[in-house]
Design a protein around this motif. Structure first.
Motif, PDB file in Angstrom:
ATOM      1  N   ALA A  41      13.001  -8.172  11.906  1.00 18.06           N
ATOM      2  CA  ALA A  41      11.824  -7.687  11.119  1.00 18.06           C
ATOM      3  C   ALA A  41      11.036  -6.660  11.683  1.00 18.06           C
ATOM      4  CB  ALA A  41      11.057  -8.782  10.787  1.00 18.06           C
ATOM      5  N   LEU A  42      10.901  -6.666  13.160  1.00 19.23           N
ATOM      6  CA  LEU A  42      10.218  -5.504  13.716  1.00 19.23           C
ATOM      7  C   LEU A  42      11.044  -4.419  13.435  1.00 19.23           C
ATOM      8  CD1 LEU A  42       7.876  -5.312  15.321  1.00 19.23           C
ATOM      9  CD2 LEU A  42       9.278  -5.479  17.441  1.00 19.23           C
ATOM     10  N   THR A  43      12.300  -4.290  13.589  1.00 19.84           N
ATOM     11  CA  THR A  43      13.083  -3.020  13.220  1.00 19.84           C
ATOM     12  C   THR A  43      12.972  -2.746  11.872  1.00 19.84           C
ATOM     13  OG1 THR A  43      14.742  -4.203  14.886  1.00 19.84           O
ATOM     14  CG2 THR A  43      15.627  -1.996  13.342  1.00 19.84           C
ATOM     15  N   VAL A  44      12.625  -3.360  10.926  1.00 21.03           N
ATOM     16  CA  VAL A  44      12.612  -3.000   9.622  1.00 21.03           C
ATOM     17  C   VAL A  44      11.156  -2.391   9.570  1.00 21.03           C
ATOM     18  CG1 VAL A  44      12.115  -3.961   7.178  1.00 21.03           C
ATOM     19  CG2 VAL A  44      13.992  -4.942   8.548  1.00 21.03           C
ATOM     20  N   LEU A  45      10.204  -2.963  10.046  1.00 17.19           N
ATOM     21  CA  LEU A  45       8.764  -2.384   9.963  1.00 17.19           C
ATOM     22  C   LEU A  45       8.763  -0.805  10.637  1.00 17.19           C
ATOM     23  CD1 LEU A  45       5.829  -2.551   9.896  1.00 17.19           C
ATOM     24  CD2 LEU A  45       5.820  -3.367  12.132  1.00 17.19           C
ATOM     25  N   GLN A  46       9.556  -0.927  11.929  1.00 17.10           N
ATOM     26  CA  GLN A  46       9.738   0.678  12.472  1.00 17.10           C
ATOM     27  C   GLN A  46      10.425   1.411  11.717  1.00 17.10           C
ATOM     28  OE1 GLN A  46       7.541   0.713  14.545  1.00 17.10           O
ATOM     29  NE2 GLN A  46       8.424   1.389  16.503  1.00 17.10           N
ATOM     30  N   LEU A  47      11.721   1.221  10.787  1.00 15.50           N
ATOM     31  CA  LEU A  47      12.198   2.063  10.124  1.00 15.50           C
ATOM     32  C   LEU A  47      11.250   2.445   8.652  1.00 15.50           C
ATOM     33  CD1 LEU A  47      15.707   0.082   9.993  1.00 15.50           C
ATOM     34  CD2 LEU A  47      15.278   2.645  10.619  1.00 15.50           C
ATOM     35  N   LEU A  48      10.549   1.472   8.303  1.00 16.73           N
ATOM     36  CA  LEU A  48       9.810   1.859   7.209  1.00 16.73           C
ATOM     37  C   LEU A  48       8.437   2.844   7.439  1.00 16.73           C
ATOM     38  CD1 LEU A  48       8.858  -1.719   5.529  1.00 16.73           C
ATOM     39  CD2 LEU A  48       9.936   0.402   4.373  1.00 16.73           C
ATOM     40  N   LEU A  49       8.112   2.851   8.670  1.00 17.69           N
ATOM     41  CA  LEU A  49       7.151   3.784   9.378  1.00 17.69           C
ATOM     42  C   LEU A  49       7.664   5.095   9.790  1.00 17.69           C
ATOM     43  CD1 LEU A  49       4.876   1.021  11.152  1.00 17.69           C
ATOM     44  CD2 LEU A  49       4.599   2.049   8.936  1.00 17.69           C
ATOM     45  N   ARG A  80       0.848  -1.088  -0.019  1.00 15.83           N
ATOM     46  CA  ARG A  80      -0.095   0.071  -0.170  1.00 15.83           C
ATOM     47  C   ARG A  80       0.776   1.179   0.061  1.00 15.83           C
ATOM     48  NH1 ARG A  80      -5.101  -0.724   3.923  1.00 15.83           N
ATOM     49  NH2 ARG A  80      -5.897  -2.896   3.172  1.00 15.83           N
ATOM     50  N   ARG A  81       2.100   1.064   0.057  1.00 14.05           N
ATOM     51  CA  ARG A  81       3.030   2.061   0.133  1.00 14.05           C
ATOM     52  C   ARG A  81       3.005   3.123   1.135  1.00 14.05           C
ATOM     53  NH1 ARG A  81       6.307   2.360  -4.469  1.00 14.05           N
ATOM     54  NH2 ARG A  81       7.001   4.573  -3.884  1.00 14.05           N
ATOM     55  N   MET A  82       2.533   2.385   2.280  1.00 13.23           N
ATOM     56  CA  MET A  82       2.212   3.312   3.591  1.00 13.23           C
ATOM     57  C   MET A  82       3.528   3.349   4.381  1.00 13.23           C
ATOM     58  SD  MET A  82      -1.379   1.543   4.750  1.00 13.23           S
ATOM     59  CE  MET A  82      -1.631   2.558   5.934  1.00 13.23           C
ATOM     60  N   PHE A  83       4.507   4.457   4.080  1.00 13.69           N
ATOM     61  CA  PHE A  83       5.571   4.832   4.609  1.00 13.69           C
ATOM     62  C   PHE A  83       6.013   6.196   4.294  1.00 13.69           C
ATOM     63  CE2 PHE A  83       6.508   2.132   0.671  1.00 13.69           C
ATOM     64  CZ  PHE A  83       7.054   3.055  -0.136  1.00 13.69           C
ATOM     65  N   VAL A  84       6.978   6.748   4.847  1.00 12.27           N
ATOM     66  CA  VAL A  84       7.550   8.135   4.772  1.00 12.27           C
ATOM     67  C   VAL A  84       8.691   8.083   3.947  1.00 12.27           C
ATOM     68  CG1 VAL A  84       7.902  10.402   5.909  1.00 12.27           C
ATOM     69  CG2 VAL A  84       6.437   8.436   6.930  1.00 12.27           C
ATOM     70  N   PRO A  85       8.538   8.553   2.531  1.00 13.92           N
ATOM     71  CA  PRO A  85       9.719   8.482   1.560  1.00 13.92           C
ATOM     72  C   PRO A  85      10.729   9.424   2.116  1.00 13.92           C
ATOM     73  CG  PRO A  85       7.713   8.378   0.184  1.00 13.92           C
ATOM     74  CD  PRO A  85       7.397   8.667   1.739  1.00 13.92           C
ATOM     75  N   SER A  86      10.600  10.619   2.594  1.00 14.60           N
ATOM     76  CA  SER A  86      11.391  11.748   2.822  1.00 14.60           C
ATOM     77  C   SER A  86      12.300  10.939   4.148  1.00 14.60           C
ATOM     78  CB  SER A  86      10.705  12.836   3.233  1.00 14.60           C
ATOM     79  OG  SER A  86       9.900  12.740   4.248  1.00 14.60           O
ATOM     80  N   TYR A  87      11.526  10.372   4.934  1.00 14.47           N
ATOM     81  CA  TYR A  87      12.279   9.675   6.164  1.00 14.47           C
ATOM     82  C   TYR A  87      13.384   8.788   5.814  1.00 14.47           C
ATOM     83  CZ  TYR A  87      13.121   7.171  10.515  1.00 14.47           C
ATOM     84  OH  TYR A  87      13.551   6.493  11.458  1.00 14.47           O
ATOM     85  N   LEU A  88      12.884   7.824   4.998  1.00 11.21           N
ATOM     86  CA  LEU A  88      13.743   6.751   4.492  1.00 11.21           C
ATOM     87  C   LEU A  88      14.791   7.202   3.676  1.00 11.21           C
ATOM     88  CD1 LEU A  88      10.847   4.128   3.581  1.00 11.21           C
ATOM     89  CD2 LEU A  88      12.415   3.902   5.649  1.00 11.21           C
ATOM     90  N   ILE A  89      14.583   7.985   2.702  1.00 10.05           N
ATOM     91  CA  ILE A  89      15.946   8.571   2.070  1.00 10.05           C
ATOM     92  C   ILE A  89      16.699   9.359   2.812  1.00 10.05           C
ATOM     93  CG2 ILE A  89      16.321  10.341   0.150  1.00 10.05           C
ATOM     94  CD1 ILE A  89      13.494   9.830  -1.101  1.00 10.05           C
ATOM     95  N   LYS A  90      16.353   9.878   3.725  1.00  9.40           N
ATOM     96  CA  LYS A  90      17.393  10.645   4.706  1.00  9.40           C
ATOM     97  C   LYS A  90      18.167   9.989   5.321  1.00  9.40           C
ATOM     98  CE  LYS A  90      17.658  14.436   7.928  1.00  9.40           C
ATOM     99  NZ  LYS A  90      16.851  15.635   8.604  1.00  9.40           N
ATOM    100  N   ASN A  91      17.308   8.639   6.213  1.00  5.57           N
ATOM    101  CA  ASN A  91      18.131   8.105   7.133  1.00  5.57           C
ATOM    102  C   ASN A  91      18.203   6.719   6.917  1.00  5.57           C
ATOM    103  OD1 ASN A  91      17.674  10.181   9.586  1.00  5.57           O
ATOM    104  ND2 ASN A  91      15.454  10.023   8.508  1.00  5.57           N
ATOM    105  N   THR A  92      17.875   6.122   5.771  1.00  2.00           N
ATOM    106  CA  THR A  92      18.315   4.691   5.399  1.00  2.00           C
ATOM    107  C   THR A  92      18.855   4.586   4.019  1.00  2.00           C
ATOM    108  OG1 THR A  92      16.193   4.171   4.473  1.00  2.00           O
ATOM    109  CG2 THR A  92      16.358   4.102   6.830  1.00  2.00           C
ATOM    110  N   ASP A  93      19.103   3.198   3.499  1.00  2.00           N
ATOM    111  CA  ASP A  93      19.779   3.191   2.065  1.00  2.00           C
ATOM    112  C   ASP A  93      18.598   2.482   1.192  1.00  2.00           C
ATOM    113  OD1 ASP A  93      18.920   0.723   3.395  1.00  2.00           O
ATOM    114  OD2 ASP A  93      20.821  -0.248   2.960  1.00  2.00           O
ATOM    115  N   ILE A  94      17.359   3.045   1.433  1.00  2.00           N
ATOM    116  CA  ILE A  94      16.334   2.562   0.623  1.00  2.00           C
ATOM    117  C   ILE A  94      16.340   2.956  -0.617  1.00  2.00           C
ATOM    118  CG2 ILE A  94      14.752   4.623   0.990  1.00  2.00           C
ATOM    119  CD1 ILE A  94      13.484   0.953   1.415  1.00  2.00           C
ATOM    120  N   SER A  95      16.923   4.152  -0.893  1.00  2.00           N
ATOM    121  CA  SER A  95      17.335   4.805  -2.707  1.00  2.00           C
ATOM    122  C   SER A  95      18.419   4.103  -3.089  1.00  2.00           C
ATOM    123  CB  SER A  95      17.203   6.162  -2.316  1.00  2.00           C
ATOM    124  OG  SER A  95      18.487   6.368  -1.685  1.00  2.00           O
TER     125      SER A  95
END
Length: 694
Positions: free
Chosen positions: A416-424, A284-299
């Motif tokens: 997995a719980l850590t990944v969920l929290q990072l996504l959100l 459902r793409r229920m995450f915050v892209p700006s947070y992920l791009i700034k703080n993780t390697d999602i991009s």
């Protein structure tokens, strides 16, 4: 109104019984005041003592009093302590006194008042029990340990940080490689997952921050019994912030009854449930892209040769001869060596796309069938937690316990719980984070200082059999948690503190064992198979981890040395000689303790508080002196550390004769047993407990 004769007699008997009970209670109230009034009266006649309650992983500050007959009573908590003091709750500003709702210190003090806590050492042999003096017990313990070669140790969470420091140095000197803690069932998977994902173990946010949460996910834990004061913060978030409380567990509990949604799943399926939440959030793409791009390697773009389980029949790329070759597990880099990114998150090789493909196998249909729940239950939990916290304006905290970690896939579940929290976007923000529920007192400090199998102090990996110092440093650098220079500095500081120098010779003195052979479960299994002579138990009860297998192991061991404040209930059922040394309970303890929120607090009894029980520093120091000529113990650098304050200074680290001011001052020439505590004595402060933020 008509009434039958039978009903009349029932009412008459009930009324007479109630009247008699009320009269009896009234007479007792006149003759004997309530327990609370007795405590208040005794508190007025005695001197109060602020003791650190180390009976769970939170560490509250309790007010303990002692009357003229040396009876100990709990008079409440320290009013201004952020964990357990008075709080203004709700719109009416009702004062809530949190520690008064905790059963753990009350149970311990009740045991003391009932005479269930011994004050002198005892020896159990052939069904008989014999009192001993401390000197005689230390001498006999040294004789048993010194005459044996197959030894293991279980414990740590019941000791202070200073006790853990001396105990690990003693075990290194005795060449004991089989060392683990009962708290492994929680701290083992938690440490492995959080160190690999976030770079550090322990909770990410303080307990006072829970009130800022908009949603709370409690999975595999019962804070109401394991960390009671923590449950009050969860309920306060419900009252003050209208947070949604979702409990996912295979056990029903009183805490779960307070939740908006209780999802009763099958035991062992907690990780599958979390994976289902991640898959639905990605779909459902229920995450915050700006947070992920700034703080993780999602991009970041992933190597084209990498294949996930959905591409390779359930296996990742690189599997060969039962082990993975991770050469394909790399990012794509440009000609300058920089990682190529797609900040629009549309590239098919972006990490987000790889994650979506990987987690697509965990749809709600399979998750519900695995967990034994309905589609409505799954989406109730999903909407209450993920749907509520998937925007940047709201955050949620994830609380987990042994129901998630004490599984064969416990590490994967926590990660997995850590990944969920990072996504959100719930890591590093107010009201977010991860909180492990740990009912063991100093489990975090014990794991920091090397009581967790597979790790040296500071979570450096344990050396493998036959491994050279250079090979070890290269292996540490390959873990991506440390650069090569950092790994070498931390190892040299540890060896300098332990042996006085860092060299290939001193590195070879470190005891070696495969991590799978040194867990508490493997230790007890080896004892039950007759492969061990004796076990040293420090501040824990191995039966809590392995149950009946421990009773079987006691029939094959020659001896067990126990240092704990609780009497070993299994001692009379053992064929082995059990030597029990009574340790100090929390109101008499001395030293520092580290809670799961990584707060180090000092406690000590006031002057004039007489007790026969020794501190862990005194007992371990006397035992080391009695064993000074055994094995490699003579190689250990062991100063005269008579008090807990002296040991704290040594634990804080030295550079020459100068104490280390902080962790950044570590060099290859400095001496620091655990780099996490370097400079801890230099940073001693008196916190302002009146600060409501903690």
């Amino acid at each position: 109104m008509g009434i039958t004769r039978r009903e009349f007699l029932k009412l008459l008997l009930a009324g007479g019984a109630a009247a008699s009970v009320d009269m009896t209670l009234a007479q007792e109230a006149e003759e004997k005041p309530t327990r609370w009034h007795r405590v208040v009266e005794r508190a007025a006649k005695s001197f109060p003592h602020l003791a650190l309650c180390n009976l769970c992983g939170l560490h509250c500050l309790a007010r303990v009093t002692r009357d003229e007959h040396d009876n100990v009573y709990l008079a409440g908590g320290y009013p201004h302590h952020p964990h357990c003091g008075y709080r203004k709750v709700g719109p009416a500003d009702v004062e809530a006194f949190y520690l008064s709702l905790c059963h753990r210190p009350l149970s311990a003090i009740d045991a003391e008042l009932s005479g269930l806590l011994p004050t002198t050492p005892r020896k159990f042999e052939n069904g008989a029990e014999q009192d001993m003096t401390l000197d005689a017990a230390v001498a006999q313990a040294a004789a048993l340990i010194g005459s044996s070669s197959r030894i293991a140790a279980i414990g740590g969470s019941g000791l202070s940080n200073e006790g853990c420091y001396l105990a690990r140095r003693l075990l290194f000197g005795l060449n004991v490689a089989l060392v683990d803690t009962v708290s492994r069932r929680i701290m083992g998977p938690t440490t492995a997952a959080l160190v690999a994902t976030l770079g550090r173990p322990g909770a990410t946010n303080p307990p006072t921050d829970i009130v800022n949460s908009s949603a709370i996910l409690v999975i595999g834990a019962d804070p109401g019994t394991e960390m009671p004061v923590l449950s009050r913060w969860l309920f306060e978030a419900q009252c003050c912030n209208e947070a949604k409380l979702v409990v996912v567990d295979s056990r029903q509990s009183g805490f779960a009854a307070r939740a908006e949604a209780f999802i009763h799943i099958r035991p062992g399926t907690e990780a599958a449930f979390i994976l289902g939440l991640i898959a639905e959030a990605l779909r459902r793409r229920m995450f915050v892209p700006s947070y992920l791009i700034k703080n993780t390697d999602i991009s970041f773009l992933i190597n084209d040769a990498f294949r996930t389980v959905t591409d390779a029949n359930g296996l990742f790329s690189g599997l060969k001869d039962g082990r993975y070759d991770r050469s394909s597990w790399r990012y794509i880099r440009d000609f300058m060596g920089r990682v190529v990114q797609d900040k629009k998150l549309r590239h098919p090789r972006a990490l987000l796309s790889v994650l979506q493909k990987h987690f697509s196998a965990y749809g709600w249909t399979g998750v519900c069938a695995t967990c034994g729940i309905t589609r409505a239950q799954f989406y109730t939990a999903f909407n209450a937690f993920v749907g509520r916290t998937s925007s940047s304006s709201q955050s949620g905290v994830a609380v987990f316990g042994a129901g998630l970690t004490a599984r064969s896939n416990g590490t994967q579940g926590v990660r997995a719980l850590t990944v969920l929290q990072l996504l959100l976007g719930n890591i590093g923000v107010p009201g977010g984070g991860l909180v492990p529920v740990c009912p063991y007192g100093n489990a975090q400090g014990a794991c920091d200082l090397g009581f967790l199998s597979g790790y040296l102090p500071g979570y450096l990996p344990s050396p493998l059999p036959g491994e050279k110092m250079g090979e070890y440093i290269e292996r540490c650098a390959a873990l991506a948690r440390y650069r090569k220079e950092q790994a070498e500095t931390l190892l040299c500081a540890f060896l300098n503190d332990l042996y006085g120098e860092a060299s290939e010779e001193t590195f070879a003195l470190l005891p070696r064992a495969k991590p799978a052979e040194s867990t508490v479960y493997a230790i007890v299994e080896a004892a039950a198979a007759g492969e061990l002579d004796g076990i040293i138990v420090l501040g824990e009860d191995p039966a809590e981890a392995v149950g009946g297998l421990w009773l079987e192991a006691l029939q094959h061991l020659k001896w067990v040395v126990v240092f704990d404040w609780r009497r070993p209930w299994w001692a009379k059922h053992s064929k082995a000689t059990v030597l029990y040394i009574a340790a100090r309970p929390f109101w008499e303890a001395e030293g520092t303790y580290t809670n799961v929120f990584r707060t180090v607090q000092w406690t000590s009894p006031p002057e004039g508080w007489a007790t026969e029980r020794p501190t862990d520093v005194r007992f371990l120091g006397a035992l080391a002196s009695a064993l000074s000529d055994k094995a490699n113990l003579s190689r250990i650098r062991w100063e005269q550390l008579g008090t807990s304050g002296d040991v704290l200074q040594a634990l804080s680290g030295m550079k020459g004769k100068t104490p280390l001011p902080n962790t950044q001052a570590l060099t290859k020439d400095s001496a620091a047993f655990c780099w996490l505590y370097a400079g801890c004595a230099a940073g001693v402060t008196s916190p302002d407990y009146s600060d409501p933020s903690g």
